[in-house]
Design a protein around this motif. Sequence first.
Motif: not given
Length: 150
Positions: A137-138, A141
Motif C-alpha cells: 500500500e505504501q 501510494s
Amino acid sequence: MPFAANGQISRDRILGGIEITESQYADALEGMLAGHVVSIDSGFSVGPEPEPEPEPTPEANPPSLQDYDAALMGMYDRAAQSMGYLNWQTCALRAHRPGPFEAEGTAFYDWMEACNVQGYQILADVTGGKRTQPTIEQFLSEMPAFVRPQ
C-alpha cells in the motif's frame, strides 16, 4: 519479622521486598517447597510459576520483488479498465500510434514508465539502507498519479 520479594522469602530485610506475617511466611515456604513462586507485584501471593510471555508474532514476510511487480500490474490494469480498455497492454499499445487514442495511449505509457522509475528508485533506496521497506500500500501510494489527456 519475615520479608518477601519476587521469588524469595527471608527472616532478614530484603532490598525491594515487603514485610509479611508469620502466616504468610509459612504459606510461602510451603508453596516454594511445592514448586510455586512468591510474588509481590500485586500484593503478596504464592502460586504456580506464571506462564511465559508468548513469543512476539513474527512480522509477515516483507513483500518480494514479484509482489511489488504484481501490485504495479494491478494498478495499471485498474487505470486502463477505468478508461474502457481490457487491460494495461491494450491501452499502452496505442502509444505513439496515429489515431484517435494515440494521446491517451502515450500518456498512459509515459505514466507506466514514470511509475517503474519511481518503483526502482524506492527499491534501490531500500537495498541501499536509505529507507525501510514499504508495504504494498505504501509503495503504490508513492507512485505518480495518472492524468488522462483531454
